[in-house]
Design a protein around this motif. Structure first.
Motif, PDB file in Angstrom:
ATOM      1  N   VAL A  12       0.820  -1.285  -0.007  1.00  0.00           N
ATOM      2  CA  VAL A  12       0.132  -0.025   0.006  1.00  0.00           C
ATOM      3  C   VAL A  12       0.838   1.394   0.076  1.00  0.00           C
ATOM      4  CG1 VAL A  12      -2.071   1.404   1.214  1.00  0.00           C
ATOM      5  CG2 VAL A  12      -1.621  -1.328   1.303  1.00  0.00           C
ATOM      6  N   SER A  13       0.654   1.990  -0.916  1.00  0.00           N
ATOM      7  CA  SER A  13       1.408   3.284  -1.069  1.00  0.00           C
ATOM      8  C   SER A  13       1.445   4.171   0.297  1.00  0.00           C
ATOM      9  CB  SER A  13       1.048   4.276  -2.199  1.00  0.00           C
ATOM     10  OG  SER A  13      -0.305   4.735  -2.084  1.00  0.00           O
ATOM     11  N   ALA A  14       2.467   5.050   0.388  1.00  0.00           N
ATOM     12  CA  ALA A  14       2.650   5.937   1.555  1.00  0.00           C
ATOM     13  C   ALA A  14       1.461   6.927   1.629  1.00  0.00           C
ATOM     14  CB  ALA A  14       4.003   6.516   1.655  1.00  0.00           C
ATOM     15  N   ARG A  15       1.203   7.324   0.257  1.00  0.00           N
ATOM     16  CA  ARG A  15       0.132   8.384   0.186  1.00  0.00           C
ATOM     17  C   ARG A  15      -1.149   7.842   0.640  1.00  0.00           C
ATOM     18  NH1 ARG A  15      -1.597  11.117  -5.645  1.00  0.00           N
ATOM     19  NH2 ARG A  15      -3.195  12.424  -4.785  1.00  0.00           N
ATOM     20  N   MET A  16      -1.502   6.682   0.365  1.00  0.00           N
ATOM     21  CA  MET A  16      -2.660   5.910   0.719  1.00  0.00           C
ATOM     22  C   MET A  16      -2.653   5.646   2.009  1.00  0.00           C
ATOM     23  SD  MET A  16      -5.726   4.751  -0.124  1.00  0.00           S
ATOM     24  CE  MET A  16      -5.666   4.865  -1.973  1.00  0.00           C
ATOM     25  N   LEU A  17      -1.760   5.182   2.610  1.00  0.00           N
ATOM     26  CA  LEU A  17      -1.574   5.114   4.315  1.00  0.00           C
ATOM     27  C   LEU A  17      -1.841   6.443   5.013  1.00  0.00           C
ATOM     28  CD1 LEU A  17       1.780   2.876   4.380  1.00  0.00           C
ATOM     29  CD2 LEU A  17      -0.673   2.395   5.138  1.00  0.00           C
ATOM     30  N   ARG A  18      -1.622   7.500   4.348  1.00  0.00           N
ATOM     31  CA  ARG A  18      -1.782   8.601   5.066  1.00  0.00           C
ATOM     32  C   ARG A  18      -3.079   9.122   4.933  1.00  0.00           C
ATOM     33  NH1 ARG A  18       3.006  10.378   1.877  1.00  0.00           N
ATOM     34  NH2 ARG A  18       4.802  10.080   3.301  1.00  0.00           N
ATOM     35  N   HIS A  19      -3.737   8.694   3.849  1.00  0.00           N
ATOM     36  CA  HIS A  19      -5.236   8.929   3.487  1.00  0.00           C
ATOM     37  C   HIS A  19      -5.971   8.039   4.536  1.00  0.00           C
ATOM     38  CE1 HIS A  19      -9.006   9.672   1.861  1.00  0.00           C
ATOM     39  NE2 HIS A  19      -9.058   8.570   1.722  1.00  0.00           N
ATOM     40  N   TYR A  20      -5.570   6.733   4.829  1.00  0.00           N
ATOM     41  CA  TYR A  20      -6.298   5.889   5.882  1.00  0.00           C
ATOM     42  C   TYR A  20      -6.104   6.565   7.347  1.00  0.00           C
ATOM     43  CZ  TYR A  20      -6.485   2.025   2.394  1.00  0.00           C
ATOM     44  OH  TYR A  20      -6.823   1.295   1.326  1.00  0.00           O
ATOM     45  N   ASP A  21      -5.094   7.098   7.442  1.00  0.00           N
ATOM     46  CA  ASP A  21      -5.018   7.783   8.959  1.00  0.00           C
ATOM     47  C   ASP A  21      -5.858   8.881   8.882  1.00  0.00           C
ATOM     48  OD1 ASP A  21      -3.756   8.886  11.224  1.00  0.00           O
ATOM     49  OD2 ASP A  21      -2.267   9.327  10.482  1.00  0.00           O
ATOM     50  N   ARG A  22      -5.938   9.938   7.960  1.00  0.00           N
ATOM     51  CA  ARG A  22      -6.503  10.945   7.900  1.00  0.00           C
ATOM     52  C   ARG A  22      -8.108  10.638   8.093  1.00  0.00           C
ATOM     53  NH1 ARG A  22      -3.286  12.811   3.958  1.00  0.00           N
ATOM     54  NH2 ARG A  22      -4.707  12.321   2.146  1.00  0.00           N
ATOM     55  N   ILE A  23      -8.740   9.538   7.488  1.00  0.00           N
ATOM     56  CA  ILE A  23     -10.084   9.188   7.714  1.00  0.00           C
ATOM     57  C   ILE A  23     -10.341   8.229   8.980  1.00  0.00           C
ATOM     58  CG2 ILE A  23     -10.674   9.589   5.267  1.00  0.00           C
ATOM     59  CD1 ILE A  23     -10.524   6.689   4.920  1.00  0.00           C
ATOM     60  N   GLY A  24      -9.349   8.082   9.541  1.00  0.00           N
ATOM     61  CA  GLY A  24      -9.180   7.077  10.750  1.00  0.00           C
ATOM     62  C   GLY A  24      -9.591   5.745  10.594  1.00  0.00           C
ATOM     63  N   LEU A  25      -9.338   5.200   9.424  1.00  0.00           N
ATOM     64  CA  LEU A  25      -9.378   3.944   8.752  1.00  0.00           C
ATOM     65  C   LEU A  25      -8.227   2.917   9.325  1.00  0.00           C
ATOM     66  CD1 LEU A  25     -11.177   1.845   7.303  1.00  0.00           C
ATOM     67  CD2 LEU A  25      -9.944   2.192   5.504  1.00  0.00           C
ATOM     68  N   VAL A  26      -6.935   3.377   9.175  1.00  0.00           N
ATOM     69  CA  VAL A  26      -5.873   2.679   9.622  1.00  0.00           C
ATOM     70  C   VAL A  26      -4.992   3.683  10.482  1.00  0.00           C
ATOM     71  CG1 VAL A  26      -4.111   0.987   9.405  1.00  0.00           C
ATOM     72  CG2 VAL A  26      -6.088   0.905   7.947  1.00  0.00           C
ATOM     73  N   PRO A  27      -5.321   4.058  11.670  1.00  0.00           N
ATOM     74  CA  PRO A  27      -4.310   5.182  12.119  1.00  0.00           C
ATOM     75  C   PRO A  27      -3.373   4.613  12.954  1.00  0.00           C
ATOM     76  CG  PRO A  27      -6.311   4.694  13.582  1.00  0.00           C
ATOM     77  CD  PRO A  27      -6.616   3.928  12.161  1.00  0.00           C
ATOM     78  N   PRO A  28      -1.961   4.864  12.772  1.00  0.00           N
ATOM     79  CA  PRO A  28      -1.098   4.485  13.527  1.00  0.00           C
ATOM     80  C   PRO A  28      -1.064   4.432  15.018  1.00  0.00           C
ATOM     81  CG  PRO A  28      -0.291   6.578  12.875  1.00  0.00           C
ATOM     82  CD  PRO A  28      -1.827   6.490  12.271  1.00  0.00           C
ATOM     83  N   THR A  29      -0.172   3.486  15.676  1.00  0.00           N
ATOM     84  CA  THR A  29      -0.391   3.161  17.237  1.00  0.00           C
ATOM     85  C   THR A  29       0.282   4.445  17.650  1.00  0.00           C
ATOM     86  OG1 THR A  29      -0.397   0.914  16.741  1.00  0.00           O
ATOM     87  CG2 THR A  29       0.249   1.876  18.956  1.00  0.00           C
ATOM     88  N   GLY A  30       1.267   5.076  17.188  1.00  0.00           N
ATOM     89  CA  GLY A  30       1.963   6.187  17.806  1.00  0.00           C
ATOM     90  C   GLY A  30       2.756   7.207  16.756  1.00  0.00           C
ATOM     91  N   ARG A  31       3.482   7.971  17.585  1.00  0.00           N
ATOM     92  CA  ARG A  31       4.291   8.621  16.687  1.00  0.00           C
ATOM     93  C   ARG A  31       5.629   8.617  17.473  1.00  0.00           C
ATOM     94  NH1 ARG A  31       2.541  11.881  12.168  1.00  0.00           N
ATOM     95  NH2 ARG A  31       0.121  11.792  12.302  1.00  0.00           N
ATOM     96  N   SER A  32       6.864   8.758  16.398  1.00  0.00           N
ATOM     97  CA  SER A  32       8.070   8.943  16.918  1.00  0.00           C
ATOM     98  C   SER A  32       8.588  10.317  17.455  1.00  0.00           C
ATOM     99  CB  SER A  32       9.268   8.596  15.695  1.00  0.00           C
ATOM    100  OG  SER A  32       9.109   9.702  14.907  1.00  0.00           O
ATOM    101  N   ARG A  33       9.696  10.488  18.208  1.00  0.00           N
ATOM    102  CA  ARG A  33       9.856  11.752  18.750  1.00  0.00           C
ATOM    103  C   ARG A  33       9.961  12.928  17.795  1.00  0.00           C
ATOM    104  NH1 ARG A  33      14.765  10.265  23.144  1.00  0.00           N
ATOM    105  NH2 ARG A  33      13.380   9.037  24.629  1.00  0.00           N
TER     106      ARG A  33
END
Length: 334
Positions: A12-33
Motif C-alpha cells: 500500500v502506497s505511503a500516500r494511501m496510508l496517510r489517507h487511511y490515517d486522515r479518515i481514521g481507517l488505519v491510524p498508526p499506534t503512535g508517533r516517533s519523537r
C-alpha cells in the motif's frame, strides 16, 4: 515500523496510508519523537484486512463499518456485491457482443462502424417493437453486411411481429447472418436455439443445412422438431426415422406427415418410409396408429396402400375409420 516500511511490506502506497490515517481507517499506534507515524503489528493486520475487504469491492465506509460495527451483516453486503458484479459482467458481455457484431460487418472505414452501431441501437431493447420491426424491414436495402447484427437481434427478440421482420431480413442477408445463427445452436439457452433453428429453416445455405442436421439430436424437443421438419422439406433422408417418431409421438404430426410426403417423392426413400411406418404401427397404441394412418395419405405407392388396408381392419374403430377414409381418397385421387 515507519510508514515507508509498512508501505514496502504491505504494497500500500505511503500516500494511501496517510489517507487511511486522515479518515481514521488505519491510524498508526503512535508517533516517533520526530513526529513520524509508527505502526505496530496490530495496525499492519488491520491494514491487510482493509485491503482484503476492498478487493471484494467494498467502499472505504463499508470497510470501516465491517471492521468496527459489531452489528454489521456481511451477508447483506456480499449479496449486494454479487449483484453489482453480475450487472457489470452483463454490461461487459453486451459490449463484447456489440463489438463482435460490428466486426462481423467487415468495416473498412468509420462510417461502416457508425452504420452498424446505428442499426444495433435501432434494434435494441430500448426501442418499441414497432420501431424494431421498421428497422429490420429497412436495413437490408441499405447494406446486407449487417446480417450479423440482424441475426443477433433476432436471437434476443421476444415480439412476434418484430421477430418475423427480422427473419425476413436475415434471409436476405444470409451470408453474414448464418454464422451467428449456427453458433447460437450451441447456446445453453434453449429459447435462443429455437429462434436460431426457425431462422435457419428459411435460409438456403449449405452451412444452414448442415447445422439443421446437427440439431436433429438437440436435447430440446422443439428445436429437434423444427430442424427435422426443415430437413424433411429439403429432402434429407436422415430425417425419415425421427419424422416417423414425431408422428407416433403426436408432436407436429401433421407437419411431419407433410415432410414425409416430400421425402416420399424419391422412390428409394419412399420404401424406407413405408418400412419404418409399418414397424412403428406394429408397436404403437391406437391413437398413434390413427395418426400413422393419417400420415400415409401423404405417401404414395403400393407399400403405403397395403399398410392402409391392414389398418382399415384394425380392431380400434378410430384407426380403421381413418385408414378407410385415406384409402377412399387415394382411389378417387382426392
Amino acid at each position: 515500523m515507519l510508514i515507508g516500511e509498512v508501505a514496502a511490506r504491505s504494497g500500500v502506497s505511503a500516500r494511501m496510508l496517510r489517507h487511511y490515517d486522515r479518515i481514521g481507517l488505519v491510524p498508526p499506534t503512535g508517533r516517533s519523537r520526530a513526529g513520524y507515524r509508527e505502526y505496530g503489528d496490530a495496525d499492519l493486520r488491520r491494514l491487510l484486512h482493509v485491503e482484503g475487504l476492498r478487493s471484494l469491492g467494498l467502499s472505504l465506509s463499508e470497510v470501516a463499518r465491517a471492521l468496527d460495527d459489531p452489528g454489521f451483516d456481511p451477508a447483506v453486503v456480499v449479496d449486494g456485491l454479487v449483484a453489482a458484479a453480475r450487472e457489470r459482467r452483463a454490461r461487459e458481455d453486451e459490449l463484447l457482443d456489440r463489438l463482435a457484431q460490428v466486426r462481423a460487418g467487415a468495416p473498412t472505414a468509420w462510417p461502416d462502424v457508425l452504420r452498424t452501431v446505428g442499426l444495433l441501437r435501432a434494434l435494441g431493447p430500448g426501442r418499441t417493437p414497432a420501431a424494431r420491426q421498421r428497422a429490420a424491414l429497412t436495413t437490408v436495402a441499405a447494406d446486407p453486411r449487417d446480417g450479423a447484427a440482424l441475426a443477433a437481434a433476432l436471437l434476443a427478440e421476444d415480439d412476434p411481429n418484430a421477430a418475423g421482420a427480422l427473419r425476413w431480413a436475415v434471409v436476405r442477408a444470409a451470408a453474414a447472418a448464418v454464422p451467428v445463427l449456427v453458433a447460437a445452436l450451441a447456446d445453453d439457452d434453449a429459447v435462443r436455439r429455437r429462434r436460431a433453428v426457425v431462422a435457419l429453416a428459411d435460409v438456403d445455405d449449405p452451412d444452414a443445412v448442415a447445422a439443421l442436421a446437427d440439431a436433429y439430436v438437440d436435447p430440446d424437443p422443439e428445436v429437434r422438431a423444427r430442424a427435422l421438419l426443415a430437413g424433411g422439406r429439403r429432402g434429407d433422408r436422415r430425417a425419415v426415422a425421427p419424422l416417423v417418431g414425431l408422428v407416433v409421438e403426436g408432436r407436429d404430426d401433421v407437419e411431419a406427415a407433410e415432410a414425409l410426403g416430400v421425402l416420399a417423392e424419391d422412390p428409394g426413400v419412399r420404401a424406407e418410409i413405408t418400412r419404418r411406418v409399418a414397424d412403428a404401427a406394429a408397436l404403437a397404441d391406437p391413437p398413434a396408429r390413427q395418426r400413422i394412418a393419417g400420415a400415409l395419405a401423404e405417401v404414395p405407392g403400393d407399400g403405403a396402400r397395403a399398410l392402409l388396408e391392414r389398418l382399415a381392419a384394425d380392431p380400434a374403430r378410430p384407426v380403421a375409420l381413418t385408414a378407410t377414409a385415406v384409402l377412399r381418397l387415394r382411389r378417387t385421387g382426392g
